[in-house]
Design a protein around this motif. Structure first.
Motif, PDB file in Angstrom:
ATOM      1  N   LEU A  35       1.246  -1.685   0.143  1.00 49.48           N
ATOM      2  CA  LEU A  35      -0.630  -0.176   0.172  1.00 49.48           C
ATOM      3  C   LEU A  35       0.729   1.392   0.206  1.00 49.48           C
ATOM      4  N   SER A  36       2.281   1.066   0.419  1.00 49.33           N
ATOM      5  CA  SER A  36       3.443   2.453   0.325  1.00 49.33           C
ATOM      6  C   SER A  36       2.971   3.029  -0.974  1.00 49.33           C
ATOM      7  N   TYR A  37       2.476   2.286  -2.206  1.00 50.43           N
ATOM      8  CA  TYR A  37       2.948   2.964  -3.098  1.00 50.43           C
ATOM      9  C   TYR A  37       1.933   3.729  -3.521  1.00 50.43           C
ATOM     10  N   PHE A  38       0.878   3.371  -2.969  1.00 56.14           N
ATOM     11  CA  PHE A  38      -0.745   4.583  -3.585  1.00 56.14           C
ATOM     12  C   PHE A  38      -0.352   5.708  -2.442  1.00 56.14           C
ATOM     13  N   LEU A  93       4.980   4.470 -14.270  1.00 57.02           N
ATOM     14  CA  LEU A  93       3.871   3.387 -13.953  1.00 57.02           C
ATOM     15  C   LEU A  93       4.303   1.886 -13.854  1.00 57.02           C
ATOM     16  N   ILE A  94       5.183   0.830 -14.908  1.00 63.26           N
ATOM     17  CA  ILE A  94       5.532   0.281 -14.896  1.00 63.26           C
ATOM     18  C   ILE A  94       6.645  -0.211 -13.526  1.00 63.26           C
ATOM     19  N   LEU A  95       7.309   1.044 -13.019  1.00 66.04           N
ATOM     20  CA  LEU A  95       8.227   0.810 -12.078  1.00 66.04           C
ATOM     21  C   LEU A  95       7.107   0.700 -10.461  1.00 66.04           C
ATOM     22  N   GLY A  96       5.623   1.980 -10.267  1.00 72.88           N
ATOM     23  CA  GLY A  96       4.948   1.230 -10.030  1.00 72.88           C
ATOM     24  C   GLY A  96       4.708   0.226  -9.338  1.00 72.88           C
ATOM     25  N   ILE A  97       4.073  -0.505 -10.323  1.00 72.13           N
ATOM     26  CA  ILE A  97       3.774  -2.222 -10.834  1.00 72.13           C
ATOM     27  C   ILE A  97       4.513  -3.305 -10.361  1.00 72.13           C
ATOM     28  N   MET A  98       6.217  -2.568 -10.600  1.00 74.15           N
ATOM     29  CA  MET A  98       6.826  -3.648 -10.156  1.00 74.15           C
ATOM     30  C   MET A  98       6.950  -3.975  -8.441  1.00 74.15           C
ATOM     31  N   GLY A  99       7.319  -2.708  -7.417  1.00 71.01           N
ATOM     32  CA  GLY A  99       6.991  -2.065  -6.233  1.00 71.01           C
ATOM     33  C   GLY A  99       5.559  -2.716  -5.722  1.00 71.01           C
ATOM     34  N   ILE A 100       4.151  -2.221  -6.208  1.00 70.25           N
ATOM     35  CA  ILE A 100       3.545  -3.344  -5.883  1.00 70.25           C
ATOM     36  C   ILE A 100       2.986  -4.907  -5.217  1.00 70.25           C
TER      37      ILE A 100
END
Length: 121
Positions: A35-38, A93-100
């Motif tokens: 959730l930290s990526y949100f 966006l791709i980096l965010g999805i990888m982080g999630i």
């Protein structure tokens, strides 16, 4: 030969980074890490003692800063910057999805390119 040596050193750094967190900490705080990526500050409020959640909060903060700075810089550059902005947005966006995925999956892998920087300790 040199590239293999560098890659093996990076793998060792990642493995050492993953071993810093206890399995109990990871299992207990997977949800907050994802959730930290949100909201990057959410783990800092809910579970401030968790090193695993802080790691992902740091990654999310780096991603936020990179996204804002990149959009500002590309927005200032006429035509070429404006054309590169959607590509940059997709990369963020791709980096965010990888982080999630890493956060919810219990992995402490740094994000490519920006992940080695530490802001939150």
């Amino acid at each position: 030969m040199t590239e293999q040596k560098i890659n093996s050193e990076n793998q060792e750094l990642i493995e050492v980074q993953e071993n810093v967190f206890t399995q109990e900490d990871i299992e207990k705080n997977k949800t907050m890490a994802g959730l930290s990526y949100f909201l990057f500050f959410l783990p800092l409020i809910v579970c401030p003692e968790s090193q695993y959640a802080k790691f992902h909060a740091n990654q999310a903060l780096l991603l936020l800063i990179t996204g804002i700075a990149g959009n500002v810089i590309l927005g200032i550059i006429p035509i070429i910057g404006w054309m590169l902005m959607p590509i940059f947005g997709i990369a963020i966006l791709i980096l965010g999805i990888m982080g999630i995925i890493n956060g919810f999956g219990g992995k402490a892998k740094p994000l490519p390119v920006i992940g080695k920087i530490t802001i939150l300790k």
